[in-house]
Design an enzyme around this catalytic site. Structure first.
Site, PDB file in Angstrom:
ATOM      1  NE  ARG A 108      26.547  50.246  31.755  1.00 52.93           N
ATOM      2  CZ  ARG A 108      27.810  49.362  32.290  1.00 52.93           C
ATOM      3  NH1 ARG A 108      28.864  50.161  32.920  1.00 52.93           N
ATOM      4  NH2 ARG A 108      27.922  48.262  31.765  1.00 52.93           N
ATOM      5  CE  LYS A 228      41.944  39.777  38.374  1.00 53.72           C
ATOM      6  NZ  LYS A 228      40.684  40.222  37.541  1.00 53.72           N
ATOM      7  N   GLY A 230      48.597  42.692  39.458  1.00 49.12           N
ATOM      8  CA  GLY A 230      49.153  43.880  38.520  1.00 49.12           C
ATOM      9  C   GLY A 230      50.430  43.099  37.975  1.00 49.12           C
ATOM     10  CB  ALA A 259      44.962  44.509  31.916  1.00 47.67           C
ATOM     11  CG  ASP A 261      37.772  42.222  31.052  1.00 45.88           C
ATOM     12  OD1 ASP A 261      37.173  41.970  32.200  1.00 45.88           O
ATOM     13  OD2 ASP A 261      37.512  43.136  30.446  1.00 45.88           O
TER      14      ASP A 261
END
Length: 319
Positions: A108, A228, A230, A259, A261
């Site tokens: 990139r 989050k 998990g 996951a 996102d």
């Protein structure tokens, strides 16, 4: 004029996924897919029926053509995407794993998207949406893309639009951990909803305690923090409410990429549709669980009917 729903910006990459497990250097055949945190969320929003836009710059090459056509098929507004004949569209190689996290090799550097700058922000386009979802990846790419991120956020704030921020930490893209923490926290504290993972929260705030992580951002003006956890689900906190929403059991994890996102798609879409915070978090947990059960970064993201069917079955046992 009525506003469209949600816009995001960032770099999309063509992704080549290994057709069999093993070290990337040993793989002969790959399957082509699309990758990029922000484009993942744009796809997720559009599949749920929201009007979604994605802003970026693509190379004037076959990879750029592929990405444009892919997103148009997903009903994403790409009228804010420009072309660059001097810089290429980025791509990546991704290993196939039977469990856990895959190996990813990025190509990139000096890509078209990495040349976006503050001067490229179109406030009229952005403010045609009622919400901006952003991640910590564009500010990490180049000095110019960092300027773009600040300018986009500023344009939306100036018009009173809501903003969600997913840190999506990429330490390898930053010159130092200190710079990463400083810039990411500065951007996060300008947002309305902040969505760190618990490990990210520890890096950014110094604590692994979800409540302490949330307090760090709430004390600086953020209105909602969702940490989050998990497979265990997610913890949320506002100035008046808090709670933990359990995750959904997954029998077989195929690929964990995407996951987080997917969780953002569920949380943000739920908030924009007027669900309670706990309902929105539950939706995020559901899409995150669906995401890890498929190979591509966003292949498992559901349509609205698919999401409702999954939730009904998980919560009641009735299909």
């Amino acid at each position: 004029m009525s506003l469209k729903d949600v816009v995001t910006f960032g770099e999309a990459m063509v992704m080549f996924v290994a057709d069999k497990p093993g070290a990337l250097k040993d793989i002969d055949k790959f399957s082509r897919r699309l990758a990029g945190a922000e484009v993942n969320t744009a796809v997720g929003f559009a599949r749920l029926g929201l009007s979604a836009g994605w802003v970026s710059r693509l190379g004037d090459d076959v990879f750029g053509e592929y990405i444009r056509e892919y997103l148009e098929r997903e009903n994403i507004d790409i009228s804010g995407v420009t072309s660059d004949s001097r810089h290429p569209t980025a791509f990546q190689l991704k290993s196939k794993v039977l469990e856990g996290d895959p190996q990813v090799q990025y190509f990139r550097k000096n890509s078209a998207a990495s040349t976006l700058s503050g001067a490229d922000v179109d406030p009229d386009y952005l403010t045609g949406f009622r919400h901006l979802h952003m991640t910590g990846i564009p500010p990490a790419l180049t000095k110019e893309t960092r300027e773009f991120a600040y300018a986009a956020l500023g344009a939306m704030k100036a018009e009173g639009r809501s903003i969600s921020f997913d840190p999506n930490l990429r330490p390898s893209l930053w010159s130092s951990r200190e710079e990463m923490v400083s810039v990411i926290n500065d951007l996060a504290c300008r947002a309305d909803w902040v969505l760190p993972g618990v490990e990210e929260g520890e890096i950014l705030t110094g604590s692994r305690d979800p409540r302490a992580i949330a307090e760090f951002y709430l004390s600086k003006g953020v209105s909602l923090v969702v940490v989050k956890l998990g497979p265990e689900g997610a913890y949320f906190r506002t100035k008046t409410d808090e709670g933990t929403v359990q995750g959904f059991k997954v029998e077989k994890v195929v690929d964990t990429v995407g996951a987080g996102d997917g969780f953002a798609v569920g949380l943000v879409s739920g908030m924009l549709e007027g669900l309670t915070v706990s309902q929105a978090v539950q939706r995020g947990n559901a899409i995150g669980a669906l995401a890890v059960q498929s190979e591509g970064d966003h292949d498992g993201y559901p349509t609205k009917p698919e999401l409702e069917t999954y939730l009904q079955y998980q919560l009641t046992g009735v299909k």
